[in-house]
Design a protein around this motif. Structure first.
Motif, PDB file in Angstrom:
ATOM      1  N   GLY A  92       0.833  -1.192   0.000  1.00  0.00           N
ATOM      2  CA  GLY A  92       0.000   0.000   0.000  1.00  0.00           C
ATOM      3  C   GLY A  92       0.869   1.244   0.000  1.00  0.00           C
ATOM      4  N   GLU A  93       0.495   2.220   0.814  1.00  0.00           N
ATOM      5  CA  GLU A  93       1.232   3.483   0.869  1.00  0.00           C
ATOM      6  C   GLU A  93       2.624   3.251   1.471  1.00  0.00           C
ATOM      7  OE1 GLU A  93      -0.783   6.503   3.013  1.00  0.00           O
ATOM      8  OE2 GLU A  93       0.849   7.961   2.842  1.00  0.00           O
ATOM      9  N   ALA A  94       3.635   3.727   0.786  1.00  0.00           N
ATOM     10  CA  ALA A  94       5.008   3.502   1.238  1.00  0.00           C
ATOM     11  C   ALA A  94       5.282   4.254   2.546  1.00  0.00           C
ATOM     12  CB  ALA A  94       5.995   3.955   0.172  1.00  0.00           C
ATOM     13  N   PRO A  95       5.911   3.605   3.517  1.00  0.00           N
ATOM     14  CA  PRO A  95       6.239   4.290   4.772  1.00  0.00           C
ATOM     15  C   PRO A  95       7.388   5.267   4.574  1.00  0.00           C
ATOM     16  CG  PRO A  95       7.189   2.107   4.777  1.00  0.00           C
ATOM     17  CD  PRO A  95       6.371   2.209   3.520  1.00  0.00           C
ATOM     18  N   THR A  96       7.490   6.231   5.456  1.00  0.00           N
ATOM     19  CA  THR A  96       8.611   7.176   5.457  1.00  0.00           C
ATOM     20  C   THR A  96       9.685   6.685   6.429  1.00  0.00           C
ATOM     21  OG1 THR A  96       7.729   8.517   7.259  1.00  0.00           O
ATOM     22  CG2 THR A  96       7.007   9.054   5.004  1.00  0.00           C
TER      23      THR A  96
END
Length: 561
Positions: free
Chosen positions: A505-509
């Motif tokens: 899903g959304e890439a982590p920082t």
């Protein structure tokens, strides 16, 4: 030099043949005295000489302990250990910053044949949980709070999960559910009781007895429990002490953590065994060190290259007299020629490059006075009491200038990995060599250059980063499908870690990763400091991630930026 080493399949300990034991002794590589014996002799010879001068960031006035005072406190603490159920062979886990109580706690354990288990103060619950249980530690010695972290809160949580742990011993604050080190272990002059010292002398360990237990960062998700004898660690330490030409009149400075072999042996056990004065600094501060050099007569130290670079910058900013400072032994990363030149020009100090590891000590080293070109070309010359070979995967020697697996054998290798027979066996080749996990090559002048590691470890500022543990923690993040942590070069720290991630899903920082690792209880120094997002991992036909490709990609990006 030949060597015969075997592993009893029913035990975790390496079996050194009687012939090798005799050869080690006849050549002076093993002895019949211990560092503890030598320390007690130093106490008797010069009781009024300063043994430890401890500087604290929170207190401008250092605390000084003489050899006589230290000897009395060691005996007092040793007797208190006995009163609290610690006996021969029992582990005492000691997680302290560089404070004067550290050598007391360590030498007191040695005094009764117990095993000091020093632990770097950067470790947190994730690491300590395994260590306390594996060592079956009866006592856990901590400073209640240090640098904003509550060790007492961590210890209370750990006690629930460590059945063998009987006592938490605290320094710095009193608690109802712990034992105060200064009051309970040092407050009563037990050494003056009739027969007390005779009792302690009867318990003195022998030179071939276990000296200490130290966990190293492993690649299997669990730390390895390296166990040295007094003889193996004495042999392991000789390379540096001879390289810097350390003598009893020298003054040792130590900012590297005493929980690591560097600070434990070269910054504590060795200097006290030959009667040196040790200067501790609990929090690294280059300016404060340079200010104290003339005051304390500091002459040598050993640590990682970033410490040297900090000292050079600070001396350039504000010059001080540094007449006594002459040698700095550096390991953990190759010494850049510019650093060696600056150390001589700015600090008037010789750098001494070396290669070693917890399990084998120092195996290659230069000596004070070598030319900068020699210093920069390799990580030292092979020490004369250790065999060293560089081979391919079939154990055939490689040509000079070619990279291969670095293997050693000789008197300085650990007794084994305590209660870890698989790790002990895996470290031994069929023909009796110790597999270091490092890659290296011979250079034209006869030195050895370390070129990489076959083990999956990042070496950050001289500290091994357990990559598998970091990956195991990161893979539990809800937005990470796959992860690999690899090293990238850094001028200051030698190496730092980069997390290569296939996102879910959304890439982590990077901040997300660090928050996740903090919640998992992993030491901050182990956290990745760079993140790289990829669509898929490069793999072998069998499905293994090809980390060398990732390392090359990250290195190229860092170099180009």
């Amino acid at each position: 030099m030949t060597s015969t080493v075997s592993l009893d399949p029913m035990t975790w300990q390496r079996q050194v043949s009687p012939e090798d034991q005799e050869r080690f002794r006849s050549n002076g590589w093993w002895r019949d005295v211990t560092a503890l014996d030598e320390f007690l002799d130093s106490v008797a010879r010069h009781p009024h000489k300063a043994a430890v001068v401890a500087y604290s960031k929170d207190n401008p006035i250092p605390f000084t302990v003489t050899y006589g005072q230290l000897g009395a406190m060691v005996d007092r603490c040793a007797l208190a250990y006995l009163e609290h159920g610690v006996g021969k062979g029992d582990a005492v886990t000691i997680q302290l910053p560089n404070v004067w109580q550290f050598p007391v706690a360590v030498l007191a354990a040695m005094r009764i044949g117990a095993l000091p288990n020093p632990v770097p103060h950067i470790y947190r619950g994730h690491e300590l949980r395994f260590m306390l249980n594996h060592a079956q530690s009866k006592l856990y010695v901590i400073q209640s709070d240090f640098r904003g972290f509550s060790f007492i809160d961590m210890a209370r949580n750990l006690r629930v999960e460590a059945p063998a742990l009987e006592h938490i011993v605290t320094i710095g604050a009193q608690h109802d559910d712990t034992l105060d080190f200064d009051q309970v272990f040092l407050g009563t002059p037990r050494e003056l009781e009739p027969g007390a010292r005779k009792r302690l002398d009867a318990m003195r360990p022998k030179a071939d007895d276990p000296a200490f237990l130290m966990f190293t960062s492993g690649t299997t998700g669990q730390p390895k429990a390296a166990l040295h004898s007094f003889n193996t660690v004495w042999s392991a330490g000789r390379g540096i002490t001879e390289g810097v030409e350390a003598g009893p009149d020298d003054v040792c400075f130590m900012a590297s953590t005493v929980g690591h072999l560097t600070g434990f042996y070269w910054g504590t056990v060795f200097p006290l065994s030959i009667g040196q004065k040790i200067v501790y600094q609990d929090v690294w501060d280059a300016a404060a060190l340079l200010d104290m050099v003339e005051r304390e007569g500091v002459s040598w130290t050993v640590s990682a290259t970033p410490f040297v670079l900090d000292m050079v910058k600070e001396q350039q900013r504000q010059p001080r007299p540094l007449a006594s400072l002459r040698a700095f032994a550096c390991g953990g990363a190759p010494i850049p020629p510019t650093a060696a030149i600056a150390a001589k020009d700015v600090l008037d100090m010789d750098l001494v490059s070396l290669w070693g590891m917890t399990e084998v000590g120092t195996c290659t080293v230069h000596h004070v006075g070598v030319p900068v070109e020699t210093l920069a070309a390799s990580d030292g010359m092979q020490v004369d009491f250790m065999d060293l070979r560089i081979v391919d995967d079939e154990f055939n020697p490689v040509a000079d200038g070619e990279e291969g697996r670095l293997q050693v054998r000789g008197p300085s290798i650990i007794l084994g990995y305590y209660e870890q027979p698989d790790n002990t066996a895996a470290a031994e080749t069929p023909d009796g060599w110790f597999e270091t996990g490092d890659l290296g090559m011979h250079v034209p002048d006869g030195g050895v250059r370390i070129t990489g590691r076959s083990k999956d470890i990042i070496l950050r500022g001289g500290q091994n980063v357990p990559v598998v543990e970091i990956e195991n923690a990161l893979i539990t993040h809800p937005h990470i499908a796959e992860v690999a942590v690899v090293a990238y070069p850094d001028d200051r720290m030698g190496e730092r870690g980069c997390a290569v991630i296939v996102p879910e899903g959304e890439a982590p920082t990077l901040a997300d990763l660090q928050e996740h690792l903090s919640a998992a209880g992993l030491a901050k120094q182990f956290w990745p400091e760079m993140i790289k997002i990829v669509d898929a991992m490069p793999r072998t036909p069998s499905g293994k991630i090809q980390k060398f490709i990732l390392r090359d990609q990250v290195k190229s990006e860092v170099t180009a930026s």
